[in-house]
Scaffold this active site. Sequence first.
Site, mmCIF file in Angstrom:
data_model
loop_
_atom_site.group_PDB
_atom_site.id
_atom_site.type_symbol
_atom_site.label_atom_id
_atom_site.label_comp_id
_atom_site.label_asym_id
_atom_site.label_seq_id
_atom_site.Cartn_x
_atom_site.Cartn_y
_atom_site.Cartn_z
ATOM 1 N N GLU A 115 -5.563 -12.676 -1.475
ATOM 2 C CA GLU A 115 -7.025 -12.634 -1.641
ATOM 3 C C GLU A 115 -7.432 -11.176 -1.848
ATOM 4 O O GLU A 115 -6.660 -10.266 -1.539
ATOM 5 C CB GLU A 115 -7.706 -13.187 -0.385
ATOM 6 C CG GLU A 115 -7.336 -14.629 -0.137
ATOM 7 C CD GLU A 115 -8.141 -15.272 0.983
ATOM 8 O OE1 GLU A 115 -8.997 -14.583 1.591
ATOM 9 O OE2 GLU A 115 -7.921 -16.460 1.224
ATOM 10 N N PRO A 116 -8.677 -10.946 -2.285
ATOM 11 C CA PRO A 116 -9.089 -9.557 -2.500
ATOM 12 C C PRO A 116 -8.912 -8.701 -1.234
ATOM 13 O O PRO A 116 -8.532 -7.544 -1.320
ATOM 14 C CB PRO A 116 -10.560 -9.681 -2.884
ATOM 15 C CG PRO A 116 -10.684 -11.046 -3.478
ATOM 16 C CD PRO A 116 -9.698 -11.907 -2.761
ATOM 17 N N ALA B 230 -6.904 -9.672 1.444
ATOM 18 C CA ALA B 230 -5.691 -10.056 2.180
ATOM 19 C C ALA B 230 -4.500 -10.090 1.238
ATOM 20 O O ALA B 230 -4.307 -11.052 0.490
ATOM 21 C CB ALA B 230 -5.888 -11.423 2.832
ATOM 22 N N GLY B 231 -3.723 -8.991 1.240
ATOM 23 C CA GLY B 231 -2.516 -8.914 0.421
ATOM 24 C C GLY B 231 -1.310 -8.973 1.341
ATOM 25 O O GLY B 231 -0.872 -10.048 1.755
ATOM 26 N N GLY C 156 14.906 7.976 -26.032
ATOM 27 C CA GLY C 156 14.075 9.095 -26.470
ATOM 28 C C GLY C 156 12.707 8.586 -26.914
ATOM 29 O O GLY C 156 12.193 7.598 -26.373
ATOM 30 N N GLU D 119 5.283 -10.525 -4.444
ATOM 31 C CA GLU D 119 5.946 -11.326 -3.396
ATOM 32 C C GLU D 119 6.411 -10.470 -2.232
ATOM 33 O O GLU D 119 7.537 -10.601 -1.749
ATOM 34 C CB GLU D 119 7.078 -12.174 -3.993
ATOM 35 C CG GLU D 119 6.500 -13.152 -5.004
ATOM 36 C CD GLU D 119 7.353 -14.359 -5.287
ATOM 37 O OE1 GLU D 119 8.169 -14.741 -4.446
ATOM 38 O OE2 GLU D 119 7.163 -14.921 -6.373
ATOM 39 N N GLU E 167 7.467 -1.873 0.750
ATOM 40 C CA GLU E 167 7.202 -1.396 2.120
ATOM 41 C C GLU E 167 7.302 -2.583 3.084
ATOM 42 O O GLU E 167 7.876 -2.473 4.173
ATOM 43 C CB GLU E 167 5.801 -0.761 2.206
ATOM 44 C CG GLU E 167 5.657 0.581 1.482
ATOM 45 C CD GLU E 167 5.635 0.449 -0.041
ATOM 46 O OE1 GLU E 167 5.297 -0.635 -0.561
ATOM 47 O OE2 GLU E 167 5.970 1.435 -0.731
HETATM 48 C C1 LIG Z 1 1.264 -9.855 -11.636
HETATM 49 C C2 LIG Z 1 1.030 -10.345 -10.261
HETATM 50 C C3 LIG Z 1 1.267 -11.679 -9.963
HETATM 51 C C4 LIG Z 1 0.999 -12.172 -8.670
HETATM 52 N N1 LIG Z 1 1.154 -13.516 -8.412
HETATM 53 C C5 LIG Z 1 0.772 -14.007 -7.200
HETATM 54 C C6 LIG Z 1 0.782 -15.420 -6.953
HETATM 55 O O1 LIG Z 1 1.157 -16.226 -7.806
HETATM 56 N N2 LIG Z 1 0.356 -15.866 -5.739
HETATM 57 C C7 LIG Z 1 -0.088 -14.998 -4.758
HETATM 58 O O2 LIG Z 1 -0.470 -15.476 -3.691
HETATM 59 N N3 LIG Z 1 -0.103 -13.653 -4.967
HETATM 60 C C8 LIG Z 1 0.308 -13.145 -6.158
HETATM 61 N N4 LIG Z 1 0.280 -11.782 -6.394
HETATM 62 C C9 LIG Z 1 -0.154 -10.889 -5.332
HETATM 63 C C10 LIG Z 1 0.969 -10.037 -4.743
HETATM 64 O O3 LIG Z 1 1.831 -10.839 -3.977
HETATM 65 C C11 LIG Z 1 0.310 -8.913 -3.949
HETATM 66 O O4 LIG Z 1 -0.249 -8.011 -4.907
HETATM 67 C C12 LIG Z 1 1.270 -8.189 -3.043
HETATM 68 O O5 LIG Z 1 1.704 -9.034 -1.995
HETATM 69 C C13 LIG Z 1 0.638 -6.930 -2.404
HETATM 70 O O6 LIG Z 1 -0.629 -7.172 -1.889
HETATM 71 P P1 LIG Z 1 -1.835 -6.204 -2.334
HETATM 72 O O7 LIG Z 1 -1.799 -6.105 -3.810
HETATM 73 O O8 LIG Z 1 -3.093 -6.711 -1.722
HETATM 74 O O9 LIG Z 1 -1.493 -4.793 -1.729
HETATM 75 P P2 LIG Z 1 -1.858 -4.248 -0.260
HETATM 76 O O10 LIG Z 1 -1.372 -5.197 0.773
HETATM 77 O O11 LIG Z 1 -3.281 -3.857 -0.239
HETATM 78 O O12 LIG Z 1 -0.950 -2.960 -0.198
HETATM 79 C C14 LIG Z 1 -1.329 -1.689 -0.760
HETATM 80 C C15 LIG Z 1 -0.243 -0.685 -0.401
HETATM 81 O O13 LIG Z 1 -0.199 -0.520 1.040
HETATM 82 C C16 LIG Z 1 1.122 -0.793 1.496
HETATM 83 N N5 LIG Z 1 1.066 -1.419 2.819
HETATM 84 C C17 LIG Z 1 0.313 -2.470 3.213
HETATM 85 N N6 LIG Z 1 0.554 -2.762 4.495
HETATM 86 C C18 LIG Z 1 1.513 -1.907 4.920
HETATM 87 C C19 LIG Z 1 2.193 -1.702 6.157
HETATM 88 N N7 LIG Z 1 1.967 -2.466 7.223
HETATM 89 N N8 LIG Z 1 3.102 -0.698 6.245
HETATM 90 C C20 LIG Z 1 3.356 0.093 5.165
HETATM 91 N N9 LIG Z 1 2.738 -0.054 3.960
HETATM 92 C C21 LIG Z 1 1.829 -1.036 3.847
HETATM 93 C C22 LIG Z 1 1.712 -1.731 0.447
HETATM 94 O O14 LIG Z 1 3.133 -1.723 0.508
HETATM 95 C C23 LIG Z 1 1.155 -1.132 -0.831
HETATM 96 O O15 LIG Z 1 1.909 -0.016 -1.204
HETATM 97 C C24 LIG Z 1 0.548 -11.277 -7.666
HETATM 98 C C25 LIG Z 1 0.340 -9.926 -7.971
HETATM 99 C C26 LIG Z 1 0.554 -9.462 -9.247
HETATM 100 C C27 LIG Z 1 0.246 -8.024 -9.538
#
Ligand SMILES: Cc1cc2nc3c(=O)[nH]c(=O)nc-3n(C[C@H](O)[C@H](O)[C@H](O)COP(=O)(O)OP(=O)(O)OC[C@H]3O[C@@H](n4cnc5c(N)ncnc54)[C@H](O)[C@@H]3O)c2cc1C
Length: 382
Positions: free
Chosen positions: A127-128, A130-131, A342, A366, A370
Amino acid sequence: MDVTLTEVERDLLELGRGYAEREVAAIAPQAWHAERCPVELLRGLGELGLLGPLVPEKWGGIGSTTVGFVALLEALATVDPSVAAAWQAHSTIGSLPLLLFGSDEQRERWLRPLAEGTQLGAFGLTEPSAGSDVRSLRTRAERVSGGWLLTGQKAFISNAGTEMSFGVTVLARTGADADGKPRFGSFIVERGAPGYTQGPKLRGIGWKGLDTRDLYFDNVFVPDRQVVGEPGGGLGQFLSALEVGRISVAALSLGTAAGALRLALAYAKQREQFGARISSFQAIQFKLADMATEIEAARWLIYYAAALRDAGRPFKKEAAMAKLKASQVATFTVSEAVQIFGGAGYMLESDIARFYCDAKILEIGEGTNEIQRLVIARELGC
Ligand SMILES: Cc1cc2nc3c(=O)[nH]c(=O)nc-3n(C[C@H](O)[C@H](O)[C@H](O)COP(=O)(O)OP(=O)(O)OC[C@H]3O[C@@H](n4cnc5c(N)ncnc54)[C@H](O)[C@@H]3O)c2cc1C
């Protein structure tokens, strides 16, 4: 550990490789540049019976081992990472929650068409807000007579917006335990359900052939028969599907790296400078040797994790290690490959530039690298 393929798996691998070299190679690059998901290729894979690799024959799939699946995925990704990404997301996170936790009725109705190759599966977790921190997700499911009302937003969801997509399996908050801990359920939302809408296809640095969108749920009614497993057990289900997803993204990384090496090696053998093929220069040879060695190291981590799963043994740590290592190998390899090309490799017209763009997401999707390190450290007892 047994990492050999059965005769049937070898035949399927040859079938998939042949299709990739002929059809995928002919269509996928143009689709990538047009930022279009080449659904016709996914349908083609379905017609060959390859859209249900991990689903048993009983439910319309081919019941491959994880090792067989990894081999097929590596072969597809070597030709085109975007199409392979769509295929692997469908085959793992798009299908496995239904296979592993669905009722027989749900498997018949929603899994069978995915495995038989007429529909594409999608998985909505992110979610926006919740990653990595999946427990903070806000999409909520409210109990109403005969079902649930779903409200919220999902971000970056793959395979939910194509003409072949059946809908999406979504994780939503269903309430809290007596001690206040949030509970989550998995809900099947079909395309066309009132209140379910999608944003436009998002534009990534790479994987331009993969359909990825934001999804919106505005009081979407989901009948009880579309709740997968226990209404409070959804998070565990999604996380266990993601463990297989990690092996899968690792194999995708392996194919991406192997494809880049193949292109770089072929180029180095024909490009001449200073009156000699650049493959005769030791600096170039060392790059190719390092790329090949790293790829082989990643390959064995991945096949080991896959073989552990096939043996019914724990594979969480090994899957995280495989994903971490293989995605790093992919970004390293594509970068070295562009260096070997190149200036020609810097131009988007070249195939190697497509692989370069497709690699970065492997360190993010996925579970970021980190998060993989956190999983590994936890498994080590930290
Ligand atoms: C092309 C694409 C396809 C996708 N497809 C799907 C899908 O089909 N279904 C789905 O549910 N999701 C999907 N995703 C989402 C993807 O799984 C997430 O982008 C990913 O899990 C990271 O979440 P975030 O982008 O919110 O990053 P954030 O969680 O916001 O992380 C930002 C940064 O902070 C770091 N970070 C966060 N927490 C910690 C911690 N505790 N310790 C150290 N570092 C940390 C992360 O490693 C990252 O570097 C997709 C994303 C993309 C780009």
